[in-house]
Motif scaffolding. Structure first.
Motif, mmCIF file in Angstrom:
data_model
loop_
_atom_site.group_PDB
_atom_site.id
_atom_site.type_symbol
_atom_site.label_atom_id
_atom_site.label_comp_id
_atom_site.label_asym_id
_atom_site.label_seq_id
_atom_site.Cartn_x
_atom_site.Cartn_y
_atom_site.Cartn_z
ATOM 1 N N VAL A 17 11.280 -3.338 -3.433
ATOM 2 C CA VAL A 17 10.436 -3.834 -1.839
ATOM 3 C C VAL A 17 8.583 -3.359 -2.049
ATOM 4 C CG1 VAL A 17 12.700 -3.427 -0.644
ATOM 5 C CG2 VAL A 17 11.427 -1.491 -0.848
ATOM 6 N N ASN A 18 8.995 -2.198 -2.546
ATOM 7 C CA ASN A 18 7.328 -2.043 -3.427
ATOM 8 C C ASN A 18 6.494 -2.763 -3.939
ATOM 9 O OD1 ASN A 18 7.836 0.563 -2.018
ATOM 10 N ND2 ASN A 18 8.922 1.090 -3.975
ATOM 11 N N GLY A 19 7.566 -4.091 -4.480
ATOM 12 C CA GLY A 19 6.869 -4.602 -5.326
ATOM 13 C C GLY A 19 6.514 -4.338 -6.903
ATOM 14 N N VAL A 20 7.664 -3.293 -7.248
ATOM 15 C CA VAL A 20 6.912 -3.294 -8.437
ATOM 16 C C VAL A 20 7.780 -4.064 -9.487
ATOM 17 C CG1 VAL A 20 7.523 -1.283 -10.202
ATOM 18 C CG2 VAL A 20 6.442 -0.888 -8.461
ATOM 19 N N LYS A 21 9.677 -4.835 -8.334
ATOM 20 C CA LYS A 21 10.284 -5.398 -9.571
ATOM 21 C C LYS A 21 9.893 -6.734 -9.163
ATOM 22 C CE LYS A 21 14.987 -4.931 -11.628
ATOM 23 N NZ LYS A 21 15.673 -6.256 -10.880
ATOM 24 N N THR A 22 9.102 -7.647 -9.319
ATOM 25 C CA THR A 22 9.450 -9.004 -9.568
ATOM 26 C C THR A 22 11.000 -9.792 -9.973
ATOM 27 O OG1 THR A 22 7.585 -9.594 -11.029
ATOM 28 C CG2 THR A 22 7.304 -8.554 -8.883
ATOM 29 N N GLU A 23 11.252 -9.445 -11.022
ATOM 30 C CA GLU A 23 12.472 -10.921 -10.781
ATOM 31 C C GLU A 23 13.755 -9.358 -11.333
ATOM 32 O OE1 GLU A 23 11.677 -11.504 -15.133
ATOM 33 O OE2 GLU A 23 10.135 -12.492 -14.620
ATOM 34 N N TRP A 83 15.708 -14.133 -10.932
ATOM 35 C CA TRP A 83 15.735 -14.813 -9.712
ATOM 36 C C TRP A 83 14.139 -14.112 -9.636
ATOM 37 C CZ3 TRP A 83 20.021 -14.075 -5.978
ATOM 38 C CH2 TRP A 83 21.525 -14.240 -5.986
ATOM 39 N N ILE A 84 13.659 -15.080 -9.302
ATOM 40 C CA ILE A 84 11.850 -14.347 -9.125
ATOM 41 C C ILE A 84 11.729 -14.166 -7.655
ATOM 42 C CG2 ILE A 84 9.379 -15.166 -9.751
ATOM 43 C CD1 ILE A 84 11.782 -15.348 -12.074
ATOM 44 N N LEU A 85 10.544 -12.960 -7.154
ATOM 45 C CA LEU A 85 10.278 -12.277 -5.887
ATOM 46 C C LEU A 85 9.273 -12.226 -6.194
ATOM 47 C CD1 LEU A 85 13.442 -9.685 -6.282
ATOM 48 C CD2 LEU A 85 13.644 -12.115 -5.217
ATOM 49 N N ALA A 86 8.265 -12.424 -4.891
ATOM 50 C CA ALA A 86 7.540 -12.269 -4.164
ATOM 51 C C ALA A 86 7.672 -12.298 -2.398
ATOM 52 C CB ALA A 86 6.452 -13.831 -4.405
ATOM 53 N N GLN A 87 5.714 -11.997 -2.501
ATOM 54 C CA GLN A 87 5.645 -10.802 -1.713
ATOM 55 C C GLN A 87 6.389 -9.817 -0.639
ATOM 56 O OE1 GLN A 87 3.503 -12.864 0.577
ATOM 57 N NE2 GLN A 87 3.090 -13.632 -1.335
ATOM 58 N N ALA A 88 6.773 -8.761 -1.242
ATOM 59 C CA ALA A 88 7.180 -7.773 -0.899
ATOM 60 C C ALA A 88 6.974 -7.074 0.008
ATOM 61 C CB ALA A 88 7.770 -7.026 -2.094
ATOM 62 N N GLN A 89 7.860 -6.080 1.226
ATOM 63 C CA GLN A 89 7.670 -5.736 2.176
ATOM 64 C C GLN A 89 8.938 -4.915 2.549
ATOM 65 O OE1 GLN A 89 7.588 -8.519 5.816
ATOM 66 N NE2 GLN A 89 7.018 -7.015 6.645
ATOM 67 N N GLU A 90 7.783 -3.154 2.706
ATOM 68 C CA GLU A 90 8.907 -2.371 3.216
ATOM 69 C C GLU A 90 8.936 -2.291 4.263
ATOM 70 O OE1 GLU A 90 8.978 1.773 1.452
ATOM 71 O OE2 GLU A 90 6.636 0.307 0.994
ATOM 72 N N ILE A 91 10.402 -2.811 4.807
ATOM 73 C CA ILE A 91 10.456 -2.061 6.434
ATOM 74 C C ILE A 91 10.942 -0.973 6.997
ATOM 75 C CG2 ILE A 91 10.873 -4.709 6.771
ATOM 76 C CD1 ILE A 91 14.229 -4.144 7.086
ATOM 77 N N GLU A 92 11.512 -0.522 7.648
ATOM 78 C CA GLU A 92 11.715 0.541 8.367
ATOM 79 C C GLU A 92 13.887 0.823 7.574
ATOM 80 O OE1 GLU A 92 13.728 2.756 12.413
ATOM 81 O OE2 GLU A 92 11.437 2.746 12.277
ATOM 82 N N PRO A 93 14.458 1.903 6.533
ATOM 83 C CA PRO A 93 15.743 1.302 6.298
ATOM 84 C C PRO A 93 16.588 1.842 8.089
ATOM 85 C CG PRO A 93 14.821 2.769 4.769
ATOM 86 C CD PRO A 93 13.390 2.445 6.859
ATOM 87 N N PHE A 94 18.270 0.904 7.210
ATOM 88 C CA PHE A 94 18.736 0.760 8.850
ATOM 89 C C PHE A 94 19.829 0.155 7.378
ATOM 90 C CE2 PHE A 94 16.751 -3.660 8.800
ATOM 91 C CZ PHE A 94 18.356 -3.984 8.510
#
Length: 134
Positions: A17-23, A83-94
């Motif tokens: 979610v921080n965009g550091v890990k994209t796979e 699995w290739i991930l893009a556009q990471a976005q943090e949200i308020e945890p729940f």
């Protein structure tokens, strides 16, 4: 309305979610492409992690799953696909109870104050997908 979700062990959830890990490495391929709610499992990869920094059993963010590729050399854990991930976005945890593989989360399970932004993310992805499909 539902959103697809994926459970990942900490610390990898936070890195995604921080965009550091994209796979994200998995044993199985997926045909799904689109937004994913990223959730941390209740049990972390390493027990020594600080749960204040790496919370467990929580939805922490969103990404777009954009591709799935075979791994040429199998990892020591036996993973066969990236699995290739893009556009990471943090949200308020729940809090959320995860499941293996991709699963669905009903909009009603998401705190009300987060629903609009999550729905907007889903709509934006589907609009872009429709434009690319033409």
């Amino acid at each position: 309305m539902v959103i697809k979700a994926l459970t990942v062990k900490q610390p990898f959830t936070t890195y995604i979610v921080n965009g550091v890990k994209t796979e994200e490495y998995r044993h199985r391929a997926t045909l799904y492409r689109g937004p994913l709610l990223i959730c941390s499992s209740k049990i972390p990869f390493d027990d020594d992690l600080d749960p204040k920094v790496f919370p467990n059993g929580m939805a922490l963010g969103m990404v777009d799953l954009v591709d799935c590729r075979p791994i040429i050399r199998r990892s020591k854990y036996g993973f066969r696909y990236a699995w290739i991930l893009a556009q990471a976005q943090e949200i308020e945890p729940f809090p959320i109870s995860g499941r293996p593989g991709i699963f669905e989360v009903k909009l009603e399970q998401i705190p009300e104050h987060l629903r609009d932004s999550i729905q907007a993310r889903l709509a934006a992805f589907h609009r872009a997908d429709a434009l690319l499909g033409d």
